[in-house]
Design an enzyme around this catalytic site. Structure first.
Site, mmCIF file in Angstrom:
data_model
loop_
_atom_site.group_PDB
_atom_site.id
_atom_site.type_symbol
_atom_site.label_atom_id
_atom_site.label_comp_id
_atom_site.label_asym_id
_atom_site.label_seq_id
_atom_site.Cartn_x
_atom_site.Cartn_y
_atom_site.Cartn_z
ATOM 1 N N TYR A 83 -5.885 14.221 -12.609
ATOM 2 C CA TYR A 83 -6.928 13.194 -12.488
ATOM 3 C C TYR A 83 -8.328 13.761 -12.241
ATOM 4 O O TYR A 83 -9.250 12.997 -11.958
ATOM 5 C CB TYR A 83 -6.610 12.253 -11.317
ATOM 6 C CG TYR A 83 -5.249 11.630 -11.320
ATOM 7 C CD1 TYR A 83 -4.814 10.858 -12.396
ATOM 8 C CD2 TYR A 83 -4.377 11.795 -10.241
ATOM 9 C CE1 TYR A 83 -3.558 10.278 -12.391
ATOM 10 C CE2 TYR A 83 -3.119 11.205 -10.236
ATOM 11 C CZ TYR A 83 -2.719 10.451 -11.312
ATOM 12 O OH TYR A 83 -1.479 9.874 -11.302
ATOM 13 N N ARG A 129 -2.720 16.405 -8.485
ATOM 14 C CA ARG A 129 -3.833 15.474 -8.644
ATOM 15 C C ARG A 129 -5.089 16.107 -9.238
ATOM 16 O O ARG A 129 -5.711 15.494 -10.117
ATOM 17 C CB ARG A 129 -4.151 14.788 -7.316
ATOM 18 C CG ARG A 129 -3.006 13.917 -6.784
ATOM 19 C CD ARG A 129 -3.426 13.074 -5.590
ATOM 20 N NE ARG A 129 -4.383 12.062 -5.988
ATOM 21 C CZ ARG A 129 -5.689 12.126 -5.788
ATOM 22 N NH1 ARG A 129 -6.222 13.170 -5.156
ATOM 23 N NH2 ARG A 129 -6.487 11.182 -6.196
ATOM 24 N N PRO A 150 0.827 -1.206 0.000
ATOM 25 C CA PRO A 150 0.000 0.000 0.000
ATOM 26 C C PRO A 150 0.862 1.257 0.000
ATOM 27 O O PRO A 150 1.987 1.269 0.492
ATOM 28 C CB PRO A 150 -0.779 -0.119 1.315
ATOM 29 C CG PRO A 150 0.177 -0.868 2.212
ATOM 30 C CD PRO A 150 0.893 -1.851 1.316
ATOM 31 N N GLY A 151 0.323 2.316 -0.551
ATOM 32 C CA GLY A 151 0.992 3.616 -0.498
ATOM 33 C C GLY A 151 0.041 4.664 0.034
ATOM 34 O O GLY A 151 0.111 5.081 1.190
ATOM 35 N N ARG A 152 -0.909 5.069 -0.805
ATOM 36 C CA ARG A 152 -1.875 6.098 -0.467
ATOM 37 C C ARG A 152 -2.601 5.804 0.842
ATOM 38 O O ARG A 152 -2.818 6.686 1.658
ATOM 39 C CB ARG A 152 -2.899 6.179 -1.616
ATOM 40 C CG ARG A 152 -3.957 7.233 -1.474
ATOM 41 C CD ARG A 152 -5.081 6.997 -2.504
ATOM 42 N NE ARG A 152 -4.581 6.555 -3.786
ATOM 43 C CZ ARG A 152 -4.417 7.339 -4.850
ATOM 44 N NH1 ARG A 152 -4.723 8.608 -4.769
ATOM 45 N NH2 ARG A 152 -3.977 6.841 -5.985
ATOM 46 N N TYR A 192 1.001 11.362 -3.070
ATOM 47 C CA TYR A 192 1.041 11.909 -4.424
ATOM 48 C C TYR A 192 0.838 13.427 -4.431
ATOM 49 O O TYR A 192 0.207 13.977 -5.324
ATOM 50 C CB TYR A 192 0.005 11.203 -5.319
ATOM 51 C CG TYR A 192 0.207 9.716 -5.346
ATOM 52 C CD1 TYR A 192 1.295 9.162 -6.015
ATOM 53 C CD2 TYR A 192 -0.648 8.859 -4.655
ATOM 54 C CE1 TYR A 192 1.514 7.794 -6.013
ATOM 55 C CE2 TYR A 192 -0.440 7.492 -4.641
ATOM 56 C CZ TYR A 192 0.645 6.965 -5.323
ATOM 57 O OH TYR A 192 0.870 5.604 -5.310
ATOM 58 N N CYS A 212 0.257 29.678 -14.597
ATOM 59 C CA CYS A 212 -0.281 30.168 -15.868
ATOM 60 C C CYS A 212 -0.812 29.018 -16.717
ATOM 61 O O CYS A 212 -0.301 28.708 -17.791
ATOM 62 C CB CYS A 212 0.807 30.940 -16.614
ATOM 63 S SG CYS A 212 0.160 31.894 -17.992
ATOM 64 N N GLU A 213 -1.833 28.343 -16.205
ATOM 65 C CA GLU A 213 -2.529 27.245 -16.891
ATOM 66 C C GLU A 213 -3.986 27.267 -16.456
ATOM 67 O O GLU A 213 -4.281 27.435 -15.255
ATOM 68 C CB GLU A 213 -1.933 25.883 -16.512
ATOM 69 C CG GLU A 213 -0.508 25.645 -16.937
ATOM 70 C CD GLU A 213 -0.378 25.321 -18.419
ATOM 71 O OE1 GLU A 213 -1.405 25.007 -19.056
ATOM 72 O OE2 GLU A 213 0.752 25.392 -18.939
#
Length: 447
Positions: free
Chosen positions: A333, A329, A291-293, A389, A360-361
């Site tokens: 996503y 994220r 596991p990570g998250r 993340y 600037c996006e």
């Protein structure tokens, strides 16, 4: 529209599902510290993690997996700060890495090489060599070509490389398309129909110590049924290999356990452990989960300050000093993180806010939130569930600083990664003397 819960609702959710965040007299606390007090010492934006939340998550998962004797390796890509890695390593956690850089981070954190698993679809020969030299637990093989590289490096070093084969079981994890890794056509793993012959050939190689199989079907899984499907296919493959007298002593079950990004109840790890026991628990294999998250996500906050407000087409924009380069994220996503005011007066604004960053996006948008208190310049807020993340995916786009990371333990905190300033970045770009390629020099000499 993204719902931002009222203080009373959020307080109840935190009380039920989170062990380090709380509102006290309208002020947000992480463990025993007011986040506002930390922000007075560490300039925004910054990441802030709760040590106790990480410890409690690891302990819970490890306890649930005890009946099947499964070990836990943390997916380093979720949060690669060496203080976080050391915290987990001190609890007995191993590490799942996907690059040579993550290997060096794990070693720097004091992780024993024998507790490191090297996953990842594109390992370089230099990375393979380093992994074998330090003596990691295993290399997860992603393709026949990669197996050839591992074999050749092992031959050069005069050692046997411990390997397992990552199986692509063609199971849909029902997660975001960009984090699905176990369907046919995904770049990860080896087609399950090809494993048997490849396994047999590898087992006959003196340079290879073929230990078993691995699988990982995706990330942020909230529905546990895909695990059952993948692990059953893995169990069937084990029986198939053993029927040919091919030894299988190790199964790497991957990770992917998801979290609820609004402090609600997530997957039941007890149910997950039951699925492991039901599907592969009777195979008498060494089991590993990665596991990570799930271990670190709920432990983190991204703390930011409101710069100013503006109206655009009937929408009230709240411009904050954090941006998509700090937390990718939402842009990558379409993910949404909950917003927690550091000072919550209790009453709500009459209109929703769209929270945006200064990059600037047009994709630099965190989301549109209702039920927030009135916001104005200088007010600080935090994005919750930001421990995974976040910092590990951050960049210096727009020549912005890489922001600081802070670890909180009870009534104290410390900076575990200082802000990387533009001065630090400019030093990396000091020009070196001009050079000529060797081939050009030889050509000039020949003339």
């Amino acid at each position: 529209m993204t719902y931002a819960p009222t203080r009373e609702d959020l307080t109840e959710r935190i009380r039920l599902n989170h062990d380090s965040l709380s509102y006290r007299n309208g002020e947000l606390f992480i463990e025993k510290l007011a986040v506002e007090d930390i922000a007075a010492e560490v300039s925004t934006p910054f990441y802030c993690y709760s040590a106790s939340t990480i410890r409690n998550a690891f302990t819970l998962l490890a306890d649930k997996l005890k009946p099947v004797h499964a070990s836990v390796c943390f997916a380093v890509k979720a949060n690669s700060n060496i203080s976080i890695l050391k915290l987990l390593a001190d609890l007995g956690c191993g590490m799942d890495i996907v690059s040579g850089g993550e290997l060096e981070r794990a070693l720097a954190a004091g992780v024993a090489p024998s507790k490191i698993v090297f996953s990842g679809v594109g390992k370089t020969r230099r990375e393979i060599r380093r992994a074998l030299e330090v003596g990691i637990h295993q290399l997860n093989v992603e393709s026949p070509a990669e197996l050839d590289s591992i074999r050749e490096v092992a031959r050069d070093l005069g050692c046997r490389a411990p390997v397992v084969f990552r199986v692509n079981p063609d199971v849909d994890a029902h997660t975001h398309a960009k984090i699905s890794t176990g369907k046919k056509g995904d770049k990860f793993g080896i087609n399950i129909e090809l494993i048997e012959e490849l396994y047999a050939k590898a087992a006959a190689c003196t340079e290879l110590d073929v230990a078993g199989l691995a699988v990982h079907i995706g990330s942020q899984l909230l529905n546990l049924s895909p695990y059952r499907a993948a692990y059953r296919r893995l169990a069937s493959l084990v029986d198939q290999l053993r029927s040919r007298d091919l030894p299988v002593r190790s199964l790497d079950l991957g990770g992917g356990l998801g979290i609820n990004y609004n402090f609600g109840v997530g997957p039941d790890v007890g149910e997950y452990a039951a699925i492991v026991k039901e599907t592969v628990g009777g195979l008498h294999c060494e089991l590993t989960v990665e596991p990570g998250r799930w271990l670190v996500g709920p432990a983190g906050l991204l703390v930011t300050e409101v710069l100013n407000l503006k109206e655009a087409g009937g929408t009230v924009l709240v411009i904050v000093d954090a941006a998509m380069n700090d937390l990718m994220r939402p842009a990558l996503y379409n993910a949404v993180h909950p917003v927690l005011p550091l000072q919550d007066p209790g009453h709500r604004s009459a209109h929703p806010y769209q929270i945006v960053g200064p990059v600037c996006e047009s994709s630099d948008v965190f989301g549109t939130y209702d039920a927030l208190p009135p916001l104005q310049s200088g007010v600080r807020i935090a994005f919750g569930c930001a421990g995974a993340y976040g910092a590990s995916m951050a960049s210096t786009y727009n020549s912005r600083d890489l922001i600081a990371e802070v670890l909180v333990e009870a009534d104290r905190f410390r900076v575990i990664r200082r802000r990387q300033t533009i001065q630090d970045l400019l030093e990396l770009e000091s020009a070196t003397p001009w050079q000529k390629c060797r081939s050009e020099t030889n050509a000039t000499t020949a003339l």
